[in-house]
Design a protein around this motif. Structure first.
Motif, PDB file in Angstrom:
ATOM      1  N   SER A  28      45.988  25.588  43.064  1.00 41.57           N
ATOM      2  CA  SER A  28      44.969  24.830  43.770  1.00 41.57           C
ATOM      3  C   SER A  28      43.560  25.242  43.338  1.00 41.57           C
ATOM      4  N   LEU A  29      42.841  24.317  42.718  1.00 42.89           N
ATOM      5  CA  LEU A  29      41.468  24.603  42.289  1.00 42.89           C
ATOM      6  C   LEU A  29      40.561  24.889  43.482  1.00 42.89           C
ATOM      7  N   GLU A  30      40.840  24.262  44.618  1.00 45.32           N
ATOM      8  CA  GLU A  30      40.031  24.495  45.821  1.00 45.32           C
ATOM      9  C   GLU A  30      40.143  25.951  46.286  1.00 45.32           C
ATOM     10  N   LYS A  31      41.350  26.496  46.214  1.00 48.22           N
ATOM     11  CA  LYS A  31      41.541  27.893  46.629  1.00 48.22           C
ATOM     12  C   LYS A  31      40.855  28.855  45.657  1.00 48.22           C
ATOM     13  N   ILE A  32      40.884  28.524  44.366  1.00 50.72           N
ATOM     14  CA  ILE A  32      40.181  29.363  43.385  1.00 50.72           C
ATOM     15  C   ILE A  32      38.682  29.309  43.661  1.00 50.72           C
ATOM     16  N   SER A  33      38.162  28.118  43.922  1.00 55.57           N
ATOM     17  CA  SER A  33      36.737  27.943  44.233  1.00 55.57           C
ATOM     18  C   SER A  33      36.330  28.753  45.457  1.00 55.57           C
ATOM     19  N   ALA A  34      37.159  28.703  46.494  1.00 58.48           N
ATOM     20  CA  ALA A  34      36.862  29.445  47.723  1.00 58.48           C
ATOM     21  C   ALA A  34      36.829  30.947  47.450  1.00 58.48           C
ATOM     22  N   MET A  35      37.735  31.434  46.625  1.00 64.98           N
ATOM     23  CA  MET A  35      37.754  32.869  46.305  1.00 64.98           C
ATOM     24  C   MET A  35      36.553  33.257  45.447  1.00 64.98           C
ATOM     25  N   LYS A  36      36.116  32.363  44.574  1.00 68.92           N
ATOM     26  CA  LYS A  36      34.927  32.646  43.777  1.00 68.92           C
ATOM     27  C   LYS A  36      33.698  32.787  44.670  1.00 68.92           C
ATOM     28  N   LYS A  37      33.625  31.980  45.716  1.00 67.89           N
ATOM     29  CA  LYS A  37      32.512  32.083  46.663  1.00 67.89           C
ATOM     30  C   LYS A  37      32.524  33.417  47.401  1.00 67.89           C
ATOM     31  N   LYS A  38      33.708  34.010  47.529  1.00 60.71           N
ATOM     32  CA  LYS A  38      33.842  35.308  48.195  1.00 60.71           C
ATOM     33  C   LYS A  38      33.604  36.471  47.245  1.00 60.71           C
ATOM     34  N   GLY A  39      33.471  36.173  45.931  1.00 59.36           N
ATOM     35  CA  GLY A  39      33.180  37.233  44.977  1.00 59.36           C
ATOM     36  C   GLY A  39      34.224  37.479  43.911  1.00 59.36           C
ATOM     37  N   ALA A  40      35.331  36.773  43.967  1.00 52.78           N
ATOM     38  CA  ALA A  40      36.370  36.946  42.941  1.00 52.78           C
ATOM     39  C   ALA A  40      35.997  36.160  41.682  1.00 52.78           C
ATOM     40  N   LYS A  41      36.614  36.523  40.595  1.00 52.48           N
ATOM     41  CA  LYS A  41      36.506  35.729  39.376  1.00 52.48           C
ATOM     42  C   LYS A  41      37.693  34.765  39.369  1.00 52.48           C
ATOM     43  N   GLY A  42      37.493  33.570  38.857  1.00 56.94           N
ATOM     44  CA  GLY A  42      38.566  32.601  38.803  1.00 56.94           C
ATOM     45  C   GLY A  42      39.134  32.490  37.402  1.00 56.94           C
ATOM     46  N   ALA A  43      40.428  32.322  37.309  1.00 56.78           N
ATOM     47  CA  ALA A  43      41.092  32.114  36.019  1.00 56.78           C
ATOM     48  C   ALA A  43      41.639  30.689  35.992  1.00 56.78           C
ATOM     49  N   SER A  44      41.665  30.099  34.800  1.00 56.05           N
ATOM     50  CA  SER A  44      42.142  28.728  34.673  1.00 56.05           C
ATOM     51  C   SER A  44      43.633  28.657  34.339  1.00 56.05           C
ATOM     52  N   SER A  45      44.235  29.817  34.049  1.00 54.15           N
ATOM     53  CA  SER A  45      45.663  29.828  33.725  1.00 54.15           C
ATOM     54  C   SER A  45      46.218  31.241  33.887  1.00 54.15           C
ATOM     55  N   ILE A  46      47.531  31.314  33.913  1.00 54.74           N
ATOM     56  CA  ILE A  46      48.176  32.636  33.949  1.00 54.74           C
ATOM     57  C   ILE A  46      47.891  33.370  32.652  1.00 54.74           C
ATOM     58  N   GLU A  47      47.846  32.637  31.553  1.00 55.58           N
ATOM     59  CA  GLU A  47      47.537  33.251  30.259  1.00 55.58           C
ATOM     60  C   GLU A  47      46.161  33.918  30.297  1.00 55.58           C
ATOM     61  N   GLU A  48      45.171  33.228  30.848  1.00 54.19           N
ATOM     62  CA  GLU A  48      43.829  33.826  30.923  1.00 54.19           C
ATOM     63  C   GLU A  48      43.814  35.079  31.768  1.00 54.19           C
ATOM     64  N   ILE A  49      44.468  35.026  32.904  1.00 55.14           N
ATOM     65  CA  ILE A  49      44.464  36.194  33.790  1.00 55.14           C
ATOM     66  C   ILE A  49      45.180  37.372  33.134  1.00 55.14           C
ATOM     67  N   SER A  50      46.215  37.092  32.347  1.00 56.63           N
ATOM     68  CA  SER A  50      46.945  38.190  31.682  1.00 56.63           C
ATOM     69  C   SER A  50      46.125  38.787  30.551  1.00 56.63           C
ATOM     70  N   LYS A  51      45.271  38.006  29.927  1.00 57.95           N
ATOM     71  CA  LYS A  51      44.434  38.540  28.849  1.00 57.95           C
ATOM     72  C   LYS A  51      43.240  39.317  29.390  1.00 57.95           C
ATOM     73  N   GLU A  52      42.734  38.930  30.540  1.00 58.84           N
ATOM     74  CA  GLU A  52      41.514  39.518  31.085  1.00 58.84           C
ATOM     75  C   GLU A  52      41.753  40.711  32.002  1.00 58.84           C
ATOM     76  N   THR A  53      42.992  40.909  32.421  1.00 58.51           N
ATOM     77  CA  THR A  53      43.245  42.017  33.345  1.00 58.51           C
ATOM     78  C   THR A  53      44.303  42.939  32.787  1.00 58.51           C
TER      79      THR A  53
END
Length: 83
Positions: free
Chosen positions: A58-83
């Protein structure tokens, strides 16, 4: 990894100690899944000051978390490369 359960039978208290299976790089925690359980867990990590990158369908949930200070990832691949 499976959770490690510690039980203190004297106080009848059970403590759950979870081994984090996400990779952590440069102290950024990758968190996948912001459903009923995951949202609360991710919120708690942010409230404790964790540097968090999240992904969910859900893009809305990612957006809400970004407003709280998290970084958002567009895919599982991105999150696995960045963390």
């Amino acid at each position: 990894m499976l959770p490690i359960v510690e039980a203190d039978t004297a106080n009848e208290e059970i403590k759950f100690v979870f081994a984090v299976s996400a990779m952590i790089k440069d102290n950024i925690i990758g968190f996948i899944g912001l459903g009923n359980m995951g949202q609360g867990m991710a919120d708690n990590l942010l409230n404790k000051g964790a540097d968090l990158m999240v992904f969910t369908r859900s893009l809305e949930k990612i957006s809400a978390m970004k407003k709280k200070g998290a970084k958002g990832a567009s895919s599982i691949e991105e999150i696995s490369k960045e963390t």
